[in-house]
Design a protein around this motif. Structure first.
Motif, short mmCIF file in Angstrom:
data_model
loop_
_atom_site.label_atom_id
_atom_site.label_comp_id
_atom_site.label_asym_id
_atom_site.label_seq_id
_atom_site.Cartn_x
_atom_site.Cartn_y
_atom_site.Cartn_z
N UNK A 1 0.82 -1.19 0.00
CA UNK A 1 0.00 0.00 0.00
C UNK A 1 0.87 1.25 0.00
N UNK A 2 0.41 2.28 -0.71
CA UNK A 2 1.13 3.55 -0.78
C UNK A 2 0.64 4.48 0.33
N UNK A 3 1.59 5.16 0.99
CA UNK A 3 1.28 6.08 2.08
C UNK A 3 2.08 7.37 1.88
N UNK A 4 1.47 8.48 2.28
CA UNK A 4 2.16 9.77 2.22
C UNK A 4 2.77 10.08 3.59
N UNK A 5 4.03 10.48 3.61
CA UNK A 5 4.71 10.84 4.85
C UNK A 5 4.29 12.25 5.24
N UNK A 6 3.66 12.38 6.43
CA UNK A 6 3.19 13.69 6.87
C UNK A 6 3.99 14.22 8.07
N UNK A 7 4.85 13.38 8.65
CA UNK A 7 5.60 13.83 9.81
C UNK A 7 6.75 12.90 10.14
N UNK A 8 7.68 13.44 10.93
CA UNK A 8 8.82 12.66 11.42
C UNK A 8 8.86 12.82 12.95
N UNK A 9 8.97 11.71 13.66
CA UNK A 9 8.99 11.73 15.11
C UNK A 9 10.34 12.22 15.63
N UNK A 10 10.32 12.80 16.82
CA UNK A 10 11.57 13.14 17.51
C UNK A 10 12.18 11.86 18.08
N UNK A 11 13.50 11.82 18.26
CA UNK A 11 14.13 10.61 18.80
C UNK A 11 13.54 10.22 20.15
N UNK A 12 13.31 8.91 20.32
CA UNK A 12 12.73 8.40 21.56
C UNK A 12 13.60 7.34 22.21
N UNK A 13 14.34 6.58 21.43
CA UNK A 13 15.21 5.56 21.98
C UNK A 13 14.54 4.20 21.99
N UNK A 14 15.21 3.26 22.66
CA UNK A 14 14.77 1.87 22.68
C UNK A 14 14.13 1.53 24.02
N UNK A 15 13.22 0.58 23.97
CA UNK A 15 12.60 0.02 25.17
C UNK A 15 12.69 -1.49 25.06
N UNK A 16 13.43 -2.11 26.01
CA UNK A 16 13.61 -3.56 26.03
C UNK A 16 14.11 -4.10 24.70
N UNK A 17 15.08 -3.39 24.12
CA UNK A 17 15.70 -3.86 22.89
C UNK A 17 14.95 -3.51 21.63
N UNK A 18 13.79 -2.90 21.73
CA UNK A 18 13.02 -2.51 20.55
C UNK A 18 13.24 -1.03 20.28
N UNK A 19 13.81 -0.72 19.13
CA UNK A 19 14.12 0.66 18.76
C UNK A 19 12.85 1.35 18.27
#
Length: 409
Positions: free
Chosen positions: A183-201
């Motif tokens: 599926x095609x999606x339009x990028x409307x935003x970029x998140x600020x860095x948050x980091x990893x939680x329990x190994x999940x980035x």
């Protein structure tokens, strides 16, 4: 009456003896050096692991609860979570739990994301507009998903900063098209860095409207409806967290008509911190015990070498006693030698351990650190080990009969 040997003279003689056998003294200290370095390093790394886990958990939000499908038994057995948590549950929590401020239902799925010739495998989350305040995320550029996006099931997405670097290393991604699955999606935003939680980035994730997730990617279950991966719940304040957990549990038990075992679980940040603290505390204790065994082995090594030294210096001990040295003087000299070996080895091992802890903190994400109390206890323990394991050789030396000792001269 024989005169007692001054303590300074005892220390001087002990140091002279150790200097005359430098290689033996160095090898004797190796066990204590390794033991002290191990204790300092392992405790520091253990504390760093606990600090990292607590730092990551703080990213979840102080007043956030997580409602997940399945119970403790299913998690222990590693089976797939049942589809018992649905969108209607999230709506009921918002409407009927007074201690809750906001609710963010979420569906997650791993998908291949493509932008031009670049591809990446990312975790795709179908969310609502409340996800941003509930999970304390921030937008770096563009905008976040709005209620209107969910109502219209728009094909829009907000991507994490690491995913943006993979797909759009140069240029502005806003307004660009990416493909999630087919599926095609339009990028409307970029998140600020948050980091990893329990190994999940979390910075590699992409976020799309929940309604779009259902209609384009995951589909609707014919039996359960819109099945959720989990629900993030924000309590009104930290004091309301326990009340919210209790009320949510009662509400879902009524909705799911549960009589015995729950088919869901409500977890808070405090629960996770308690679990992490128990695990890392036990791990740190185990690692410290391993280092303590190394110290014990080092102490046994000191006793063994000192016993050999007593045998080699039998004539010297006999001559000193014949010239008027007391048994207590001989005892003190051998104890001082053991104490110097253990203390010097402890100081070298402590310095090595502190350097290793600093290196781990510099080259890894673990905020490894060590407290002054731990350092002092470790150094004191090494000195005590030297005294303890030096008693047997020192007593043997002190009890030697000078006549018997001088026979070999």
């Amino acid at each position: 009456m024989t005169r007692r040997m001054p303590p300074t003279e005892t220390v001087r003689m002990a140091l002279t003896t150790l200097r005359s056998n430098r290689l033996r003294s160095l090898l004797t200290m190796v066990g204590i050096v390794i033991g002290n370095a191990s204790v300092i390093t392992l405790v520091g790394v253990g504390r760093g692991a606990q600090g990292l886990a607590e730092e990551q958990l703080s990213n979840l939000g102080a007043n956030v609860l997580f409602v997940v499908p399945g119970n403790n038994d299913t998690r222990r057995r590693g089976v797939a979570f049942p589809k018992t948590l649905v969108l209607q549950d999230a709506e009921a929590i918002v409407e009927q739990v007074p201690s809750v401020r906001r609710v963010a239902p979420q569906i997650t799925s791993s998908q291949v994301v493509q932008a031009g010739a670049r591809t990446a495998t990312s975790s795709i989350s179908g969310i609502t507009a409340d996800f941003l305040p509930v999970r304390s995320f921030e937008i770096s550029s563009g905008r976040f998903i709005s209620p209107q996006d969910n109502q219209a099931a728009r094909a829009v997405t907000v991507i994490g900063p690491d995913l943006r670097s993979k797909l759009f290393p140069t240029g502005d991604p806003l307004g660009q098209q990416i493909r999630i699955g087919n599926q095609a999606f339009e990028v409307i935003g970029v998140m600020a860095p948050k980091g990893a939680v329990f190994g999940s980035n979390q910075d590699e994730n992409a976020y799309i409207p929940l309604s779009t997730m259902v209609t384009r990617l995951t589909g609707r279950d014919p039996t359960y409806g819109v099945s959720l991966s989990f629900i993030s719940v924000e309590a009104r304040d930290e004091a309301s967290t326990s009340a919210a957990k209790f009320q949510i549990t009662n509400l879902l038990r009524q909705r799911h008509r549960i009589l015995r075992d729950d088919d869901f679980a409500v977890r808070s940040q405090k629960d996770a911190l308690t679990i992490v603290g128990t695990i890392t505390g036990g791990l740190t204790l185990m690692l410290a015990a391993i280092g303590g065994i190394s110290l014990l082995v080092g102490g046994i090594g000191i006793m063994n070498i000192m016993l050999v030294s007593v045998s080699e210096r039998t004539e010297e001990i006999g001559l000193r006693k014949a010239l008027g040295a007391r048994s207590s003087d001989v005892l003190q000299q051998f104890l001082v030698e053991s104490l110097v070996l253990a203390s010097l080895g402890g100081a070298i091992g402590t310095a090595t351990g502190l350097g290793t802890v600093a290196l781990v903190a510099a080259v890894s994400p673990l905020p490894a650190s060590i407290g002054l109390t731990t350092v002092l206890v470790t150094v004191g323990l090494s000195g005590s080990i030297g005294l303890f394991f030096g008693v047997v050789p020192a007593r043997r030396a002190a009890k030697l009969d000078p006549i018997v000792a001088l026979r070999s001269l």
